[in-house]
Design a protein around this motif. Structure first.
Motif, mmCIF file in Angstrom:
data_model
loop_
_atom_site.group_PDB
_atom_site.id
_atom_site.type_symbol
_atom_site.label_atom_id
_atom_site.label_comp_id
_atom_site.label_asym_id
_atom_site.label_seq_id
_atom_site.Cartn_x
_atom_site.Cartn_y
_atom_site.Cartn_z
ATOM 1 N N TYR A 58 84.330 125.617 66.104
ATOM 2 C CA TYR A 58 85.500 125.199 65.913
ATOM 3 C C TYR A 58 86.041 126.226 65.123
ATOM 4 O O TYR A 58 87.081 125.844 64.717
ATOM 5 C CB TYR A 58 84.794 123.948 65.877
ATOM 6 C CG TYR A 58 85.689 123.028 65.416
ATOM 7 C CD1 TYR A 58 87.286 122.252 66.041
ATOM 8 C CD2 TYR A 58 86.603 123.295 63.873
ATOM 9 C CE1 TYR A 58 87.971 121.075 65.461
ATOM 10 C CE2 TYR A 58 87.968 122.214 63.731
ATOM 11 C CZ TYR A 58 88.539 121.554 64.526
ATOM 12 O OH TYR A 58 89.089 120.818 64.097
ATOM 13 N N TYR A 59 85.243 126.518 63.385
ATOM 14 C CA TYR A 59 85.440 127.395 62.752
ATOM 15 C C TYR A 59 85.283 128.808 63.043
ATOM 16 O O TYR A 59 85.716 129.642 62.047
ATOM 17 C CB TYR A 59 83.957 126.828 61.589
ATOM 18 C CG TYR A 59 84.521 125.661 61.563
ATOM 19 C CD1 TYR A 59 85.419 124.942 60.899
ATOM 20 C CD2 TYR A 59 83.450 124.462 61.781
ATOM 21 C CE1 TYR A 59 85.523 123.417 59.969
ATOM 22 C CE2 TYR A 59 83.685 123.000 60.988
ATOM 23 C CZ TYR A 59 85.238 122.450 60.563
ATOM 24 O OH TYR A 59 84.932 121.449 60.424
ATOM 25 N N HIS A 60 85.066 129.377 64.013
ATOM 26 C CA HIS A 60 85.074 130.722 64.257
ATOM 27 C C HIS A 60 86.487 131.898 64.105
ATOM 28 O O HIS A 60 87.109 130.696 64.211
ATOM 29 C CB HIS A 60 84.921 130.685 65.762
ATOM 30 C CG HIS A 60 83.255 131.041 66.067
ATOM 31 N ND1 HIS A 60 82.459 131.635 66.646
ATOM 32 C CD2 HIS A 60 82.334 130.816 65.513
ATOM 33 C CE1 HIS A 60 80.858 132.080 66.273
ATOM 34 N NE2 HIS A 60 81.202 131.419 65.629
ATOM 35 N N GLU A 61 86.691 132.517 63.267
ATOM 36 C CA GLU A 61 87.769 133.635 63.163
ATOM 37 C C GLU A 61 88.254 135.086 63.825
ATOM 38 O O GLU A 61 86.319 135.579 64.279
ATOM 39 C CB GLU A 61 88.422 133.519 61.050
ATOM 40 C CG GLU A 61 87.789 131.941 61.254
ATOM 41 C CD GLU A 61 88.032 132.692 59.412
ATOM 42 O OE1 GLU A 61 87.895 133.567 58.992
ATOM 43 O OE2 GLU A 61 88.002 131.701 58.599
ATOM 44 N N PRO A 62 88.971 134.892 64.962
ATOM 45 C CA PRO A 62 89.097 136.193 64.996
ATOM 46 C C PRO A 62 88.333 137.587 64.274
ATOM 47 O O PRO A 62 88.798 137.442 63.270
ATOM 48 C CB PRO A 62 90.047 136.573 65.019
ATOM 49 C CG PRO A 62 91.310 135.831 64.626
ATOM 50 C CD PRO A 62 90.181 134.107 64.155
ATOM 51 N N LEU A 63 87.453 138.183 64.399
ATOM 52 C CA LEU A 63 87.553 139.616 63.920
ATOM 53 C C LEU A 63 87.412 140.666 64.829
ATOM 54 O O LEU A 63 87.571 140.606 65.741
ATOM 55 C CB LEU A 63 86.138 139.043 63.290
ATOM 56 C CG LEU A 63 85.359 138.526 62.451
ATOM 57 C CD1 LEU A 63 84.104 138.013 62.037
ATOM 58 C CD2 LEU A 63 85.655 138.800 61.537
ATOM 59 N N ASN A 86 79.368 129.763 54.995
ATOM 60 C CA ASN A 86 79.275 128.636 55.189
ATOM 61 C C ASN A 86 79.526 127.520 55.964
ATOM 62 O O ASN A 86 78.663 126.030 56.035
ATOM 63 C CB ASN A 86 78.903 128.032 53.481
ATOM 64 C CG ASN A 86 78.068 128.552 52.196
ATOM 65 O OD1 ASN A 86 77.675 129.685 53.371
ATOM 66 N ND2 ASN A 86 79.084 129.142 51.433
ATOM 67 N N GLU A 87 80.901 127.343 56.022
ATOM 68 C CA GLU A 87 81.306 126.181 57.083
ATOM 69 C C GLU A 87 80.570 126.594 58.443
ATOM 70 O O GLU A 87 80.120 125.060 58.698
ATOM 71 C CB GLU A 87 82.766 126.381 57.372
ATOM 72 C CG GLU A 87 83.792 125.597 57.335
ATOM 73 C CD GLU A 87 85.283 125.377 56.733
ATOM 74 O OE1 GLU A 87 86.051 127.013 57.709
ATOM 75 O OE2 GLU A 87 86.291 125.107 56.317
ATOM 76 N N GLN A 88 80.845 127.683 58.581
ATOM 77 C CA GLN A 88 80.076 127.839 60.270
ATOM 78 C C GLN A 88 78.554 127.271 60.193
ATOM 79 O O GLN A 88 78.532 126.502 61.130
ATOM 80 C CB GLN A 88 80.553 129.174 60.925
ATOM 81 C CG GLN A 88 82.219 129.792 61.012
ATOM 82 C CD GLN A 88 81.496 130.995 60.887
ATOM 83 O OE1 GLN A 88 81.532 131.668 60.548
ATOM 84 N NE2 GLN A 88 83.011 131.260 61.079
ATOM 85 N N LEU A 89 77.730 128.036 59.048
ATOM 86 C CA LEU A 89 76.293 127.292 59.507
ATOM 87 C C LEU A 89 76.492 125.336 59.073
ATOM 88 O O LEU A 89 75.136 125.423 59.775
ATOM 89 C CB LEU A 89 75.964 128.005 59.137
ATOM 90 C CG LEU A 89 75.438 129.658 58.476
ATOM 91 C CD1 LEU A 89 75.203 130.783 57.568
ATOM 92 C CD2 LEU A 89 75.226 130.175 60.136
ATOM 93 N N LEU A 90 76.405 125.359 58.232
ATOM 94 C CA LEU A 90 77.245 123.984 58.267
ATOM 95 C C LEU A 90 77.424 123.455 59.470
ATOM 96 O O LEU A 90 76.404 122.053 60.033
ATOM 97 C CB LEU A 90 77.345 123.656 56.597
ATOM 98 C CG LEU A 90 77.342 123.584 55.192
ATOM 99 C CD1 LEU A 90 78.007 123.404 54.011
ATOM 100 C CD2 LEU A 90 75.601 122.936 55.044
#
Lengths: 304, 665
Positions: free
Chosen positions: B128-133, B653-657
């Motif tokens: 849900y919190y992934h971003e394009p890289l 942090n957002e993704q891991l939490l």
């Protein structure tokens, strides 16, 4: 003071009386308390296991359940009891299904075993808990110059419970040397004596024991020491038959390691059960107390 | 854009579906927040499986994908590529490992399904919190480092150098050649080992594109695929290699005699010595542990130096080229390479710990490597198989599987012992009239021409006894056994205990990892398998690469193997390195550290902990900055930053939490 549950085993009260007496005698001077299991039963030994593996484990497990009440390590001076009890303990700890079955049987007697105790051989306790260094400090009568063949037998080191190297063990050697005595080079020290097969296969057992006596004699030992009551009986009580059968002239006293330790601790020979030994340990005692050395009392070659 | 997540559950045949109720997991996934579609399929990684994902991306207008299947090491690249082909950024993807982490390690179907659901929920929350890289590309340095100069290292180095690319070939010993140089003949063709090896050694020594660094050890490795920096310690030889001609006069003068390592201690060498006759480089060196002068120097005395001065009285001159330099010190050099091939080889199992076989205790009990020297015409006995007392043995026992196929030592089969033991049997028959007894568990003659060789040895009259000896003893039980070594064994084919008096016993020792294997693994950041050898990336499909990009394996350091297999693997490692070099560029992970300049206090702690020197300090802004080309995304600086100013993209942090929350709810 260290506390242990104590399992003497049947031999220590009969054929190996010297083992029972000397084990109890050396406990106090070595600062250990052996609390004998109340109402212990025969461990089942090897014969029962060969008939019915699981039933024999129930027999052994009853003792484990009794020992679990105090929570101390369960110590036995008998190698055969050690193998049987430690083996049963390991099976029970590793096989939950078997544990359930065995506990069903134990429940009849109002007992339960949870698998929490350790089974240990007396040699393990003397070596790892009491330690040779401590024993050396308690020695009143150093056995300097006494040549001893430390005989482990097969059950103390095999099957492996991690006590010592199976092929080239050293714990008894170290215990002998901490008393000031000399542990002779003894290549047969971990060979099987034949155990209880003396009853059914005497011929073969005599052949095995002859090799052991021969090896000890060749290396100039004044006595053999062993922790095992079966080995002691075979080597001691059957020595005259070996002599008769092979026309040999062995006269090697076979002491329990606990008897030798007791002598070094300055305990009285009789309190260590030395009067129950069949091949007289007189010459060893003369050496220890009076430094009388009977040179070349043992044959190094067989007579033709 | 609101996340629209698709969840795809793989059966992996019965690998996953046998233990996990995959349909139930799919039903569960459909109920999760933002999940638009969830389905299960027999093989997600197959073409139809990938097509299914692509179709659903289009049909349901998905912008995030979760695949629950195997380990990401296995198929993350596959699925990232698939969703990229469907038009999504490949980082809008998360994998839940429900095979290695669930079905393969759980038997209870209910518990397995529960855990699979938790992992799927975790992946859904995270994605849900992934971003394009964007993945980055870096140039590859075309030089290669080969560590270890045995047959594996030599082969790999020659293949790469022949393509015109530079190779640094490093060996900790003073000559290349490795164990193969010590062998006599090679099975099954009976080629002389030295005859086929020395031409390759000479080639490696003289190749214009190979820089030979013998008597050298790797001190430090830094950098990453395509751009490694390696520090190498060149140990002092006390000899100027440029001046030494290898004439060997000094060897005749030196008064010291010590056991010769090359001869396995069976022969003697001098303190100034040449490792062996065909050494490459063909130069001498001085052993500082035993040289009288160097030992004297440590005590402030000036003694000996005969190799330098010569013996005046006898009119023998010393080194005429002035190559001896007692002042020489270790030297550390740094090289830059793009790829590293680790070919550090093996160590022979030490049978001394098997007390009952008598090695080191009884005379005439030898290891296999000692026997190779004993039978070698350049060896200490000139190739004569003789006992300690100089007489010829009448009967020789060869004991297989010493230290191998034995739970007390090594569980694995060492793969070469059967064959070299049979080679010994043949050589013994060739050199002597002795009877030969082979004690084996199973004969493993699996290679090309090996079974034929076994038959040949059988026909030559070697006796094969199936049974692993219990002991080798010098205690005689009968007059025939007096003065002999007696092998006690169970002949399992007739089911009887037997004893056999022999004159010599050769222990066919297995191969084991080198003593320094742990340090070397740490140095190159490569892992080891349960047997202690270095671990390949995949046991079947990627047997040469390691989990560290740009580092490859060759030869026995990866596991016991014979010469043909070693040479094949070394060539494969060379091909892997060359493939990288000819591509010229390498794509590296897009996940890098990002410093929030507003939060950075400029303490530079991150700069100190970065293992890749990717962080620099901007003096004007008083903040730290990350060089994305150097950053490997290891995250050390993230943990090190006291102000929480650094985050790692793709591991925020957002993704891991969110992932943890998903697993726990």
């Amino acid at each position: 003071m260290r506390y242990y549950s104590y399992f003497p085993g049947c031999s220590a009260e009969s054929t190996g009386l010297g083992l029972g007496l000397s084990t109890e005698a050396i406990a106090a001077p070595l600062d250990i308390e052996l609390v004998e299991l109340e109402d212990w039963n025969c461990c089942g030994s090897t014969p029962y296991g060969s008939l019915d593996d699981e039933e024999s484990i129930v027999v052994a497990a009853r003792n484990l359940a009794l020992a679990e009440k105090s929570g101390f390590d369960l110590v036995t001076p008998c190698s055969s009891c050690y193998v049987t009890l430690a083996g049963a303990n390991r099976h029970l700890q590793e096989r939950p299904k078997l544990m359930t079955q065995v506990n069903e049987a134990l429940a009849v007697a109002g007992l339960e075993y949870k698998g929490s105790i350790r089974v240990r051989h007396l040699v393990d306790v003397l070596y790892n808990d009491v330690t040779p260094e401590f024993i050396a400090g308690e020695v009143k009568n150093r056995l300097d110059g006494l040549k001893v063949a430390p005989y482990y037998g097969c059950q103390l080191v095999r099957p492996r419970y991690g006590l010592d190297d199976t092929e080239h063990p050293h714990t008894l050697d170290d215990l002998v040397e901490c008393l000031g005595a000399e542990a002779v080079n003894f290549p047969m020290k971990a060979r099987c004596c034949g155990g209880s097969l003396t009853i059914s296969e005497e011929k073969n057992v005599l052949e095995l024991t002859r090799k052991i006596l021969q090896s000890a004699a060749q290396n100039g030992s004044q006595c053999i020491v062993t922790p095992c009551p079966l080995c002691q009986t075979n080597l001691d009580a059957y020595q005259s038959r070996i002599n008769a059968r092979f026309r040999a002239d062995f006269k090697i006293p076979v002491l329990f390691i606990t008897q030798l330790i007791g002598l070094a601790l300055g305990l009285e020979a009789k309190s260590l059960g030395l009067d129950t030994n069949i091949v007289s340990p007189r010459e060893v005692l003369d050496y220890i107390y009076n430094r009388i050395n009977y040179v070349t009392t043992h044959p190094t070659e067989e007579r033709e | 854009m609101e996340p629209r997540i698709g969840v795809f559950i793989c059966h992996c045949g019965s690998n996953i579906a046998g233990t996990v109720d995959v349909e139930d997991v799919a039903r569960f996934a459909r109920g999760l927040e933002s999940v638009v579609v969830a389905c299960d399929y027999r093989f997600m990684c197959s073409d139809p499986g990938q097509e299914l994902i692509k179709k659903d991306i289009k049909e349901f207008n998905l912008n995030r994908v979760v695949v629950a299947s195997c380990s990401p090491t296995m198929h993350e690249p596959t699925f990232r590529r698939a969703i990229q082909e469907a038009g999504l950024n490949p980082y809008f993807f998360e994998m839940a490992n429900i095979r290695e982490h669930v079905s393969w390690v759980t038997e209870d179907k209910e518990k397995a399904t529960e855990k699979a659901k938790a992992l799927v929920a975790a992946a859904v929350r995270r994605v849900y919190y992934h971003e394009p890289l964007e993945a980055r590309e870096v140039d590859i340095n075309p030089n290669t480092l080969v560590v270890g100069g045995g047959i594996a290292g030599i082969q790999a180095a020659l293949k790469i150098a022949d393509s015109g690319n530079k190779v640094y070939l490093v060996d900790k010993n003073p000559s290349i050649g490795g164990h193969m140089a010590q062998l006599d003949k090679t099975f099954p063709t009976l080629d002389c080992s030295a005859c086929i090896l020395t031409p390759k050694m000479t080639l490696a020594g003289s190749h214009p594109d190979i820089e030979l660094l013998t008597y050298s050890e790797i001190e430090e490795v830094s950098g990453y695929v395509g751009n490694f920096k390696v520090k190498i310690r060149k140990k002092a030889r006390y000899i100027d290699l440029g001046k030494c001609t290898g004439c060997g006069r000094c060897l005749e003068i030196c008064p010291v005699r010590v056991p010769d390592e090359f001869e396995q201690g069976l022969g003697k060498r001098t303190a100034i010595y040449k490792p062996f006759a065909q050494a490459v480089p063909n130069k001498v060196l001085i052993d500082p542990e035993n040289c009288l002068h160097l030992k004297g120097l440590a005590e402030g005395k000036d003694v000996c130096r005969l190799c330098q001065k010569g013996i005046e009285k006898k009119g023998i001159p010393g080194c005429e080229t002035g190559a001896i330099d007692f002042e020489q010190k270790d030297e550390i050099i740094e090289v830059e390479v793009g790829a590293i091939i680790v070919a550090t080889g093996f160590k022979l199992f030490d049978p001394g710990i098997i007390y009952q076989y008598g090695y080191g205790r009884l005379d005439n009990v030898y290891t296999s490597l000692e026997f190779e020297r004993l039978v070698n015409s350049a060896g200490p006995t000139g190739g004569h198989i003789v006992l300690k007392d100089g007489s010829e043995p009448q009967r020789i026992a060869l004991i297989h599987c010493v230290g191998s196929r034995d739970e007390q030592y090594h569980e694995y089969c060492s793969r070469v012992c059967c064959m070299y033991s049979m080679k010994f049997a043949h050589l013994i028959k060739e050199h002597t009239t002795a009877e030969v007894y082979e004690f084996y568990i199973d004969i493993r003659s699996f290679g090309k021409g090996y079974e034929e060789f076994y038959n040949r040895v059988l026909e030559e009259g070697t006796v094969f006894i199936r049974g692993k000896p219990a002991e080798v003893t010098n205690i005689a039980e009968t007059p025939e056994e007096e003065g002999k070594l007696v092998v006690q064994f169970e002949d399992t084919l007739i089911g009887e205990q037997r004893r056999l008096p022999v004159d010599m016993v050769v222990l066919s020792c297995g191969l084991e990892p080198r003593q320094d294997v742990e340090a070397v693994a740490r140095l190159f950041n490569i892992s080891r398998s349960a047997d202690g050898f270095f671990m390949e990336k995949h046991p079947k499909l990627d047997p040469v690469a390691t989990m560290t990009d740009g580092i490859f394996l060759a030869g026995c350091c990866q596991g016991p193997k014979d010469i043909p297999d070693t040479v094949a693997q070394a060539s494969a490692a060379a091909a892997e390195a060359l493939a990288m070099i000819s591509r010229g560029k390498v794509e590296i992970e897009a996940a890098t550290a990002v410093i929030n300049e507003k939060l950075c206090t400029g303490c530079q702690l991150c700069k100190a902990v970065c293992p890749y020197s990717a962080i620099s300090f901007d003096e004007d802004k008083k903040v730290c900055q990350v060089n994305e080309a150097l950053c490997k995304g290891c995250g050390a600086c993230v943990g090190g930053c006291p102000g929480d100013a650094i985050s790692l993209s793709h591991y925020t942090n957002e993704q891991l939490l969110a992932q943890m929350e998903g697993a726990l709810t």
